[in-house]
Design a protein around this motif. Structure first.
Motif: not given
Length: 372
Positions: A54-66, A337-344
């Motif tokens: 893999f070559n690139g960037t990723v971010a995992v968030g909960q709401g606005a928090r990374i 991707r963003r889960v609508l119910a909880d913001g993951a």
């Protein structure tokens, strides 16, 4: 930042698909990472490690928090420029989702309505079809407007390099006879967005790029996002896209004229995309009715809403509704991707022409890891 040298690969698809598929299957069974005792970061690192190359960037968030972000490989492999978490990438067709947010902001302000004939906003558009098509039709690709802009660019690649005033582009590439009755079928037509852009600029009295800046970027403090035109390499901090990530290097670039900005002219970073999704879907940028309209599916066979998709998928053993965004232009790829119910949320960017299925598997593994 984690930097790795690109591995050997063939035909621009270096990610090990078998490992990604195995990882996704293990994730569904709750066996994503055998070292879960080491904490959440280890789960995300294991998801990335399973997709070698893999070559690139990723971010995992909960709401606005990374919760997790990292950069792997090179922003420009030919120049050996290291990737950084805030490296910028073209968003491809996710630009249409951004455009829908801007339209809905104007709906909130009472300047546009989704179900009025577009002749109300563009009286100089052809009257016969302008009286039948609505913004909702255009933004859900159910208008019947033929994809004449793509046909023109295929016939003459230089078309994309010629600057045109917006309504001139509409007349040339978005005024053909309808392929079907509005609302009766689905056809992914970039030409729809030439018309939407003309309507937005006329209703707002601003350039589209200024609307994006004023209504999305500035309130959400997104420093690595914006609208570009021409080739994105002119944007500071932008990754460089290639057909593959090993010699002989071959740039893979598709210029985006300003009149096509809504179809493919947005750029961003992985952390910015997480914050953007949260600000719009979970925050105060749009009113409740417009937030609901943005993700409400209109064309069920395509899971298509307004400018993007909404899907119900099994995530961590539970059916969850999620905004499901994929974009590509040239060698750039984006999966969000963003889960609508909880913001993951999960964002994956790539600049080496990886196929979307592989990146989608990586995004799914990261999302499984987010639920632990």
């Amino acid at each position: 930042m984690r930097v790795a040298t690109p591995p050997s690969h063939t035909k621009g698809h270096p990610v090990n698909r078998r490992q990604c598929i195995a990882l996704a299957g293990a994730a569904a069974l709750g066996r994503v990472v055998p070292v879960s005792a080491a904490g959440p970061a280890a789960r995300y690192e294991a998801a990335l490690a399973a997709c070698t190359g893999f070559n690139g960037t990723v971010a995992v968030g909960q709401g606005a928090r990374i919760r997790f972000s990292t950069a792997v490989g090179f922003a420009d492999p030919q120049a050996a420029t290291p990737m950084a978490v805030d490296t910028r990438f073209e968003a491809g067709s996710v630009s249409k989702w951004i455009a829908a947010m801007v339209v809905l902001k104007l709906v909130d302000d009472g300047k546009l309505a989704l179900d009025e004939p577009i002749a109300r906003y563009l009286p100089d558009y052809r009257a016969d079809t302008g009286g039948r098509i609505t913004l909702r039709h255009l933004m859900s690709h159910s208008s019947g407007v033929p994809n004449d802009i793509v046909a023109a660019r295929k016939a003459d690649p230089q078309v994309g390099l010629v600057p045109l005033e917006q309504m001139e582009a509409v007349r040339r590439f978005a005024s053909g006879d309808l392929r079907f009755a509005p609302g009766s079928a689905w056809d992914y037509s970039h030409s729809n967005w030439l018309i939407v852009k003309a309507i937005v600029e006329r209703a707002s009295g601003k350039r589209y790029r200024d609307c994006v800046a004023a209504w999305l970027l500035e309130p959400l403090q997104l420093r690595d996002s914006g609208i570009f035109s021409g080739e994105s390499s002119d944007v500071p901090g932008m990754a460089v896209a290639y057909a593959g990530l090993a010699p002989p290097f071959q740039r893979k670039v598709t210029a985006v004229p300003d009149y096509l900005a809504m179809a493919g002219g947005f750029y961003s970073s992985a952390p910015d995309m997480v914050r953007l999704m949260d600000g719009v879907l979970g925050g105060g940028i749009l009113g409740p009715a417009s937030r609901a309209a943005l993700v409400r599916v209109i064309m069920p066979d395509q899971h298509y809403a307004l400018g993007g998709r909404t899907r119900i998928e099994t995530i961590a053993g539970k059916a969850r509704e999620a905004a499901w965004e994929d974009g590509a232009n040239g060698g750039f790829r984006l999966v969000a991707r963003r889960v609508l119910a909880d913001g993951a949320s999960v964002v994956v960017f790539n600049n080496g022409s990886h196929d979307h299925r592989t990146l989608g598997l990586l995004a799914s593994a990261l999302m499984e890891a987010a639920y632990g």
